[in-house]
Design an enzyme around this catalytic site. Structure first.
Site, mmCIF file in Angstrom:
data_model
loop_
_atom_site.group_PDB
_atom_site.id
_atom_site.type_symbol
_atom_site.label_atom_id
_atom_site.label_comp_id
_atom_site.label_asym_id
_atom_site.label_seq_id
_atom_site.Cartn_x
_atom_site.Cartn_y
_atom_site.Cartn_z
ATOM 1 N N CYS A 188 -21.255 123.052 110.669
ATOM 2 C CA CYS A 188 -21.812 124.181 111.415
ATOM 3 C C CYS A 188 -22.385 125.250 110.466
ATOM 4 C CB CYS A 188 -20.763 124.745 112.360
ATOM 5 S SG CYS A 188 -21.479 125.575 113.788
ATOM 6 N N HIS A 211 -19.254 119.774 115.277
ATOM 7 C CA HIS A 211 -17.820 119.917 115.008
ATOM 8 C C HIS A 211 -17.101 118.577 115.105
ATOM 9 C CE1 HIS A 211 -17.188 124.356 114.917
ATOM 10 N NE2 HIS A 211 -18.382 124.318 115.493
ATOM 11 N N GLU A 248 -14.100 117.984 114.231
ATOM 12 C CA GLU A 248 -12.706 118.196 114.657
ATOM 13 C C GLU A 248 -12.606 118.328 116.173
ATOM 14 O OE1 GLU A 248 -14.061 122.214 115.414
ATOM 15 O OE2 GLU A 248 -14.600 120.705 113.922
#
Length: 384
Positions: A270, A354, A356
């Site tokens: 990001c 992202h 995660e």
């Protein structure tokens, strides 16, 4: 009786709804997120600093909130707008309601507006400066306040979400992620045989949880740390986190990354992706209405596979400014923007989304394993 609230956009549009959460007035950039679930993780993502967020899914708050799903210590966004704030909380993990959560964090909310009309306006005209208020209900006054408010371009919002000091990360990945995931059992490691320094520009907590799950000791440093400070910890790899706002004012972090390139393997996501690209000589630009949601399709150009990703960003890397040393590895299939790059000569790569992905999807978790493999390869070469 319900207390009224209003949202005024800088173009003069005003929406009237019902106040929930804290009572007050806030200014910020109006934007939207298309996720169907994960509102607590979205609320506690520091990347939303300075923004008034609208959820496109109509009912929000139905499963409550809990301490385990926090992605930072508090809510960072300016304001929160939904079509319907659920009055019923129904989930065995719930520890409180969304309304209570917003009040506790002093975040102004508004419900009972036509969020479809608001989102269509933002898609057509782009994200706009806005004011959300449950104290001033005069349309003309609110519109003037929106016009006079600070935008995101040129602002250093990272300085508002930085951790106060360095820390060793001790929290493990939630067992809920591992349930029913056979691949997770193959990648999880108990022994922490690698050391990662994570530069925190407003990092979501699920990132260091994933790094620990892959056998990494994680030292979190404020994103203002110098290259010398980072290298003094003798890490095996360096992680560049997500964070809020415009990347171009962040000259200090860019200089730090320039001093780290080639020294250790680097992985950025990001804002970290944008900063790595800037450090290599690229430029960034502001998207019309950004990419925010858990359903963004991305093509991995190396494997020709499509992954569904979680994204939250209003700026992107400008493709025609990419230096020769960077190669595009991923593309956003909605608008063909750059979604990932890697350095052609040095162990450094990054993605605009992202991996995660708390609360999901999990298609992109392989990127953490790719980072682990880069560190193993570098460490093996050093000891050979």
């Amino acid at each position: 009786m319900s207390q009224p609230a209003k949202l005024a956009l800088e173009d003069g549009t005003v929406f009237t709804g019902t106040a929930f959460g804290a009572i007050g007035e806030v200014a910020g950039e109006a934007c939207f997120n298309t996720s169907m679930t994960g509102y607590q993780e979205i609320l506690t993502d520091p990347s939303y600093r300075g923004q008034i967020l609208t959820m496109t899914y109509p009912q929000i708050g139905n499963y409550g909130v809990n301490a385990e799903d926090m992605e930072s210590a508090k809510i960072h966004m300016a304001g929160f707008i939904v079509r319907e704030a659920s009055r019923t909380v129904s989930n065995f993990r719930s520890e409180g309601s969304l309304d209570e959560f917003l009040k506790k964090n002093n975040v102004v909310g508004m419900a009972n507006i036509d969020t479809r009309a608001l989102v269509r306006r933002l898609r057509s005209h782009g994200s706009m400066k806005a004011v959300l208020s449950s104290v001033d209900l005069d349309d003309a006054s609110l519109v003037e306040k929106a016009k006079a408010s600070a935008g995101l371009v040129g602002r250093n919002l990272v300085q508002e979400v930085l951790p106060e000091q360095q820390k060793m990360w001790e929290e493990d990945l939630s067992p809920w992620i591992k349930m029913g995931d056979r691949n997770r059992a193959l990648t999880s490691r108990k022994e922490q045989d690698l050391h990662v320094v994570a530069l925190d520009y407003g990092m979501k907590w699920n990132i260091p949880r994933h790094l620990r799950d892959l056998g990494c000791k994680v030292t979190v440093l404020p994103g203002t740390a110098s290259a010398e400070e980072v290298l003094s910890h003798d890490p095996d790899g360096i992680f560049l986190s997500n964070g809020p706002g415009d990347p171009e004012p962040l000259t200090g972090p860019v200089e730090t990354i320039q001093g780290l390139l080639g020294k250790k393997p680097i992985f950025g996501i990001c804002l970290g992706h944008q900063l790595l690209s800037l450090a290599c000589g690229a430029k960034t630009f502001k998207l019309k209405f950004g990419h925010r949601g858990a359903n963004q399709p991305v093509l991995d150009l190396e494997t020709d596979k499509v992954e569904i990703t979680s994204q939250n960003h209003g700026f992107a890397v400008e493709e025609n400014t990419l230096p020769d040393c960077l190669e595009i590895t991923h593309r956003n299939l909605n608008d063909n923007t750059v979604a990932g790059v890697k350095h052609k000569e040095l162990p450094a790569f990054s993605v605009q989304y992202h991996p995660e992905a708390s609360a999901g999807p999990h298609d992109s978790e392989y990127l953490f394993l790719r980072f682990r493999e880069a560190m193993d390869e570098r460490k093996g070469a050093a000891t050979a």
